[in-house]
Design a protein around this motif. Structure first.
Motif, short mmCIF file in Angstrom:
data_model
loop_
_atom_site.label_atom_id
_atom_site.label_comp_id
_atom_site.label_asym_id
_atom_site.label_seq_id
_atom_site.Cartn_x
_atom_site.Cartn_y
_atom_site.Cartn_z
N CYS A 3 0.28 -1.09 -0.29
CA CYS A 3 -0.42 0.20 0.28
C CYS A 3 1.31 1.02 0.16
O CYS A 3 2.29 1.85 0.84
N GLN A 4 0.31 2.23 -1.10
CA GLN A 4 1.35 3.64 -1.05
C GLN A 4 1.70 4.35 0.30
O GLN A 4 2.47 4.47 0.72
N GLU A 7 4.09 3.39 3.18
CA GLU A 7 5.87 4.07 2.95
C GLU A 7 5.61 5.78 4.00
O GLU A 7 7.11 5.42 4.19
#
Lengths: 251, 201
Positions: A3-4, A7
């Motif tokens: 999932c972005q 990060e």
């Protein structure tokens, strides 16, 4: 697929670095993203194993005295006056006092015991500052036998430290603070989601004519003396529960 | 300019800077990984801090002291143990674990004291310091950035990579875990399973 949010947002959320709005948004996201939820639980697990491993290395007493002994020697040889700096320092002090008095007068139209109010203002400011990320405690522990010795050598008095976890007010840590022109002990307790800061210093430097309670900017303060120490508990907790807490402490 | 100061300044120094001695020692101890050197470094850093105390503008005294301790520690490492500074995170070996959040939470939670201590001590110094400042010292990103004299972005990436590597170390230290996880994917050849878990061969 990752999932972005893993990060950037996840660690920032985990470290309490998100502002309120983004915090809420991310919590919404967490409910629908098993990847982030799982990663978060890993981060939490790792943190708790780091915490319970007691990795913090405290300075040995010998080092403390070695440094203490070395410092005044550095200081003494030539007490040279530095006129420009001194003038500036005094101006700064004068300005700070003026600002404090003006601010104090503005916020508290009915100044009775001025000194007490300044101390109360300082305590509220300290309390609020302590709630910002990373400021709540210098020593994190639920154990009074860890917190109390931590103050050794940092203060010229030994604050009484008790844990009231069984009564629903767990001790979570302690730190040094500065109130009323002296170093004071701040003990941090928790009541559900509320934090309570208990500031402790010797009774002989307590302010004159202290009230027993005061409310400033929505924060409740309770003041009392006990066994030669002066205490102030500060919290957004309601006054009834805060009083219950202070009565437990007085026992 | 070196200036000797009067006793009142020594008093202020004692009140402002000395309370952070534990924080100073903890950082130095984790950076140089040796008690004797850490003590010398902290003493030197404190004498330097005293010398520069006139330039201290108020504000976060802990960050101010730790910055001096950090610089003193790095100077020590450069001079005495340059190899410590050249340790690099091996991207080839450690794949990005954020992509495979496994079910290792329980394992990470149960890691014992010695394992956690070893795993942290083994991290490259630049990752070790962010983890120490964040997890042991409880500093905010901004405070850590101040101590390190680096942008917040560097702090965040160091923290992310440091945590990933710490996690990998902890997972590797438990041989039974490798076995356990491997049985889950037992239809895969072992090499590939290790690849997927980001474990070194």
């Amino acid at each position: 697929m990752a999932c972005q949010n893993n990060e950037l947002l996840l660690p920032a959320y985990f470290d309490g670095e998100l502002d309120l709005v983004r915090n809420i948004e991310f919590e919404d996201h967490l409910r629908t993203c098993p990847l982030c939820a799982q990663h978060l639980s890993e981060l939490q697990a790792m943190r708790s194993s780091i915490q319970s491993a007691n990795l913090y290395e405290r300075a040995p007493e010998s080092l403390r005295s070695r440094i203490r002994a070395a410092l005044p020697a550095e200081a003494r040889p030539q007490p040279i006056a530095m006129p420009r700096r001194r003038t500036f320092e005094w101006l700064a002090v004068a300005a700070a006092i003026l600002i404090a008095v003006v601010l104090g007068a503005k916020m508290l139209p009915n100044i009775g015991a001025e000194k007490q109010n300044l101390v109360a203002e300082e305590i509220v400011a300290s309390h609020i500052r302590s709630l910002q990320p990373g400021h709540l405690y210098d020593v994190e522990s639920t154990d009074q036998h860890t917190v109390k010795p931590w103050f050794d050598g940092k203060l010229d008095f030994a604050p009484p430290v008790v844990n009231l976890a069984d009564q629903g007010f767990p001790l979570i840590g302690g730190r040094l603070d500065y109130v009323g022109h002296r170093n004071v002990a701040a003990l941090v307790y928790q009541r559900q989601k509320h934090f309570i800061n208990v500031f402790v210093w010797p009774e002989d430097s307590k302010p004159a004519n202290p009230p027993s309670t005061q409310t400033i900017q929505g924060y409740n303060l309770v003041f009392w003396s006990h066994n030669g120490m002066y205490f102030c508990a500060a919290s957004d907790l309601n006054l009834a529960e805060l009083r219950q807490f202070t009565q437990l402490l007085e026992r | 300019m070196e200036v000797k100061r009067g006793a009142s300044q020594a008093g202020a120094f004692e009140q402002v800077v000395l309370p952070h001695l534990d924080a100073a020692y903890n950082l130095a101890r984790w950076l140089v990984r040796n008690t004797h050197d850490a003590e010398d470094i902290v003493q030197e850093a404190y004498l330097r801090a005293f010398k520069f105390f006139g330039g201290y503008q108020g504000g976060d005294a802990r960050a101010w002291v730790l910055k001096i301790v950090r610089n003193t520690s790095y100077t020590f490492l450069e001079k005495n143990r340059p190899a410590d500074l050249s340790e690099e995170f091996d991207e080839k070996v450690h794949t990005d674990t954020a992509e495979q959040p496994g079910a290792e939470a329980a394992l990470l939670q149960s890691a014992d004291t010695r394992m956690v201590r070893e795993a942290l001590a083994e991290l490259p110094v630049n990752f070790r310091e962010v983890i120490v400042l964040r997890e042991l010292e409880g500093m905010s990103y901004k405070e850590i950035a101040e101590v390190m004299g680096k942008p917040i972005g560097t702090v965040m990436s160091g923290l992310a990579r440091g945590r990933a590597q710490l996690r990998d170390h902890l997972v590797q230290m438990r041989p039974e875990v490798r076995g356990k996880v491997r049985t889950k994917v037992s239809n895969e050849p072992p090499d590939e399973a290790e690849e997927q878990l980001g474990l070194p061969k």
